[in-house]
Design an enzyme around this catalytic site. Structure first.
Site, PDB file in Angstrom:
ATOM      1  N   GLU A 160       0.887  -1.180   0.000  1.00 46.77           N
ATOM      2  CA  GLU A 160       0.000   0.000   0.000  1.00 46.77           C
ATOM      3  C   GLU A 160       0.914   1.215   0.000  1.00 46.77           C
ATOM      4  O   GLU A 160       1.549   1.511   1.017  1.00 46.77           O
ATOM      5  CB  GLU A 160      -0.893  -0.004   1.255  1.00 46.77           C
ATOM      6  CG  GLU A 160      -1.845  -1.178   1.341  1.00 46.77           C
ATOM      7  CD  GLU A 160      -3.041  -1.057   0.401  1.00 46.77           C
ATOM      8  OE1 GLU A 160      -3.137  -0.067  -0.341  1.00 46.77           O
ATOM      9  OE2 GLU A 160      -3.874  -1.972   0.421  1.00 46.77           O
ATOM     10  N   CYS A 176      -2.319   9.169   3.055  1.00 47.41           N
ATOM     11  CA  CYS A 176      -2.012   8.624   1.728  1.00 47.41           C
ATOM     12  C   CYS A 176      -3.095   8.992   0.729  1.00 47.41           C
ATOM     13  O   CYS A 176      -2.798   9.299  -0.422  1.00 47.41           O
ATOM     14  CB  CYS A 176      -1.831   7.117   1.795  1.00 47.41           C
ATOM     15  SG  CYS A 176      -3.241   6.254   2.495  1.00 47.41           S
TER      16      CYS A 176
HETATM   17  P1  NAD Z   1       8.454   4.631   4.549  1.00 44.59           P
HETATM   18  O1  NAD Z   1       8.361   3.891   3.258  1.00 44.59           O
HETATM   19  O2  NAD Z   1       9.637   5.478   4.779  1.00 44.59           O
HETATM   20  O3  NAD Z   1       8.384   3.630   5.802  1.00 44.59           O
HETATM   21  C1  NAD Z   1       7.302   2.744   6.041  1.00 44.59           C
HETATM   22  C2  NAD Z   1       7.774   1.612   6.957  1.00 44.59           C
HETATM   23  O4  NAD Z   1       8.780   0.820   6.285  1.00 44.59           O
HETATM   24  C3  NAD Z   1       8.432   2.085   8.256  1.00 44.59           C
HETATM   25  O5  NAD Z   1       8.118   1.147   9.281  1.00 44.59           O
HETATM   26  C4  NAD Z   1       9.919   2.050   7.926  1.00 44.59           C
HETATM   27  O6  NAD Z   1      10.729   1.908   9.056  1.00 44.59           O
HETATM   28  C5  NAD Z   1       9.988   0.806   7.043  1.00 44.59           C
HETATM   29  N1  NAD Z   1      11.099   0.819   6.080  1.00 44.59           N
HETATM   30  C6  NAD Z   1      11.752   1.897   5.568  1.00 44.59           C
HETATM   31  N2  NAD Z   1      12.700   1.487   4.675  1.00 44.59           N
HETATM   32  C7  NAD Z   1      12.634   0.132   4.633  1.00 44.59           C
HETATM   33  C8  NAD Z   1      13.332  -0.874   3.892  1.00 44.59           C
HETATM   34  N3  NAD Z   1      14.293  -0.567   3.016  1.00 44.59           N
HETATM   35  N4  NAD Z   1      12.998  -2.161   4.077  1.00 44.59           N
HETATM   36  C9  NAD Z   1      11.998  -2.491   4.936  1.00 44.59           C
HETATM   37  N5  NAD Z   1      11.314  -1.596   5.671  1.00 44.59           N
HETATM   38  C10 NAD Z   1      11.617  -0.295   5.523  1.00 44.59           C
HETATM   39  O7  NAD Z   1       7.089   5.476   4.626  1.00 44.59           O
HETATM   40  P2  NAD Z   1       6.683   6.577   5.692  1.00 44.59           P
HETATM   41  O8  NAD Z   1       7.472   7.819   5.398  1.00 44.59           O
HETATM   42  O9  NAD Z   1       6.713   5.972   7.055  1.00 44.59           O
HETATM   43  O10 NAD Z   1       5.139   6.829   5.278  1.00 44.59           O
HETATM   44  C11 NAD Z   1       4.719   7.774   4.341  1.00 44.59           C
HETATM   45  C12 NAD Z   1       4.346   7.103   3.020  1.00 44.59           C
HETATM   46  O11 NAD Z   1       3.406   6.057   3.242  1.00 44.59           O
HETATM   47  C13 NAD Z   1       3.653   8.065   2.056  1.00 44.59           C
HETATM   48  O12 NAD Z   1       4.185   7.898   0.764  1.00 44.59           O
HETATM   49  C14 NAD Z   1       2.194   7.626   2.072  1.00 44.59           C
HETATM   50  O13 NAD Z   1       1.450   7.941   0.921  1.00 44.59           O
HETATM   51  C15 NAD Z   1       2.343   6.155   2.293  1.00 44.59           C
HETATM   52  N6  NAD Z   1       1.115   5.570   2.846  1.00 44.59           N
HETATM   53  C16 NAD Z   1       0.344   4.769   2.038  1.00 44.59           C
HETATM   54  C17 NAD Z   1      -0.858   4.243   2.517  1.00 44.59           C
HETATM   55  C18 NAD Z   1      -1.745   3.376   1.647  1.00 44.59           C
HETATM   56  O14 NAD Z   1      -2.660   2.743   2.156  1.00 44.59           O
HETATM   57  N7  NAD Z   1      -1.510   3.308   0.355  1.00 44.59           N
HETATM   58  C19 NAD Z   1      -1.250   4.517   3.826  1.00 44.59           C
HETATM   59  C20 NAD Z   1      -0.429   5.325   4.626  1.00 44.59           C
HETATM   60  C21 NAD Z   1       0.762   5.838   4.117  1.00 44.59           C
END
Ligand code: NAD
Length: 472
Positions: A244, A278
């Protein structure tokens, strides 16, 4: 005595901690408010082993019994809603009443997903045989949660995985680990050991998890950039994935709307949670004939609605949740200003903390970064249009496809526009609605797979076809 919050992880239904701890900041004050364990490979291995031990018995547990235990867990969250909401506001920044809504929403979701069940499908029935398709759980699920809705999105993952018979290791974002760790504590004594493990850690922990051979599936919510890395990592042993990801959602406002009626709804659709949603509206297309009036009304709202520390009463908008995100949005603003774009700023904000005025950008060019990128913060481009076909093309001209909205009194026309938007969800005259029974997922680079609904549950299972002979 220190008033800092310090919480343990949950591994095998017991508290677990680490020598090194992560600092957790309050984004409204920039002060350290607590610590979370900084887990590495040994703690991850323990959590995965515990989930693997728990899997056979949980898989064999009836759907009714799994639902009963998940309902108990949800009830416990409701009992602790005030305490969880305070902790949430401290680490996240969101106004207290809205933090409580997230906690109660998470409990509602756990119950709602428990009401869904995947039926056994009879795909063939002849005189000689009957073929049934059952769904088997996958095994141990790796759940990775972002910081913008940490409790609600954790509840989505927990409910889907556990009701379908999987066990889980869940990791919150290092920016918002505390409320999730507390949820883990609340689950102890309700869920059997190993069914739900919650671990926290820094940037190194996510990649360790996605490459761990003990996981059968990765359920990830976060940015599109990280989603690509997860998919690459999952490819090594063909783990199942649900991604997502990000969005750059367009809302299209047709000329027949009542401006006074829609302005506040449009505003909240873009700025709720300070734009860190999001499925928030991130590009607002307004028909030329009403553009000036609606722009002025939205600017007036930005100047009057209260922004500040979420612990203060009556505040509607909090800070940006963390410093890297603050810097990203700040850079977008500076670039927009340097390019000569017109920024219409909202009310002044506190000097300390990651606050930014709620900001509208007045009709920037379609190729400016504030239009083409997901800002994920309190800055919203307003864009003029005069032709419906043209605006649909502009709305669709993005690599994202998460959600969109159409605003009009002519519902038939709005539905026809909705059908032409390349997104997983479209709202008509509303925003940000979702339900445990309605699949949510992205087209294009906004994701792979869905959460919610029976379609969401399917993603945590695999089909098993059983051929049953009939006696001649
Ligand atoms: P992010 O991708 O930086 O991190 C999300 C999670 O993944 C965190 O727990 C982080 O620690 C972990 N993570 C980071 N790098 C990783 C890697 N290389 N391998 C494994 N895990 C890793 O996202 P964020 O900044 O926490 O959230 C914001 C983003 O999330 C925005 O782009 C938003 O649109 C999206 N989002 C999408 C939805 C949806 O349902 N589509 C919902 C909420 C947020």
């Amino acid at each position: 005595m220190s008033s800092l919050v310090s919480l343990a992880m949950t591994i095998d239904a017991s508290p677990a901690t680490t020598e090194h701890q992560l600092d957790v900041l309050n984004p409204a004050t920039e002060a350290v408010i607590g610590h979370a364990p900084d887990a590495g490979q040994p703690e991850l291995d323990q959590a995965v082993a515990s989930a693997q031990r728990a899997f056979p018995a949980w898989k064999a547990t009836s759907h009714d019994e799994r639902r009963r235990l998940l309902d108990q867990f949800a009830e416990k969250m409701v009992e602790h809603a005030d305490e969880l909401a305070k902790l949430f506001t401290l680490e996240h920044g969101r106004p207290l009443a809205m933090s409580k809504e997230e906690v109660l929403g998470a409990a509602y979701w756990i119950r709602g997903i428990g009401q869904l069940e995947i039926p056994v499908q009879v795909v063939e029935e002849t005189g000689t045989r009957r073929v049934e398709v059952h769904r088997d759980p996958l095994g141990v699920v790796c759940a990775l949660v972002p910081w913008n809705f940490p409790i609600l999105l954790a509840a989505w993952k927990i409910s889907h995985a556990l009701i379908t018979g999987n066990t889980m290791v869940l990791k919150p974002s290092p920016f918002t680990p505390l409320t999730t760790l507390r949820l883990g504590e609340l689950s102890q004594g309700i869920l059997p050991p190993g069914v739900l493990n919650i671990i926290s850690g820094g940037d190194h922990l996510g990649p360790l998890m996605t490459s761990h051979p003990g996981f059968a599936k990765i359920s990830f919510t976060g940015s599109t950039a990280t989603g690509r890395r997860i998919m690459e990592s999952a490819a090594k042993d063909l783990k199942r994935i649900t991604l997502e990801l990000g969005g750059n959602d367009a809302a299209i406002v047709l000329p027949d709307v009542d401006i006074d009626e829609v302005a506040m709804k449009l505003f909240m659709g873009a700025f709720f949670n300070s734009g860190q949603v999001c499925v928030a509206c991130k590009r607002l297309y307004i028909h030329d004939s009403i553009y000036d009036s609606l722009r002025d009304k939205l600017h007036q709202l930005a100047q009057t609605l209260p922004i500040g520390d979420g612990m203060q009463p009556d505040v509607l908008f909090g800070p940006i949740q963390n410093q890297p995100q603050y810097r990203r949005v700040q850079q977008l603003r500076e670039e927009a200003l340097a390019a000569g774009l017109t920024l219409l700023e909202g009310a002044a904000v506190p000097e300390t903390g990651y606050f930014m005025p709620l900001t509208l950008v007045d009709n920037p060019p379609d190729d400016s970064r504030v239009v083409t990128e997901e800002a994920f913060g309190p800055i919203l481009p307003l864009l003029r249009f005069s032709d419906l076909d043209e605006v649909i093309e502009r709305a669709n001209s993005t690599e994202y496809g998460l959600a969109g909205a159409v605003w009009s009194k002519d519902i038939e026309l709005a539905v026809s526009v909705a059908q032409r938007l390349d997104t997983g969800t479209v709202w008509i005259n509303q925003n940000l609605e979702s339900s445990p029974s309605v699949p949510l997922g992205g087209h294009k680079q906004s994701g792979i797979g869905v959460e919610n609904g029976v379609a969401g549950l399917m993603e945590f299972t695999q089909p098993k076809s059983i051929f049953i002979p009939k006696s001649s």
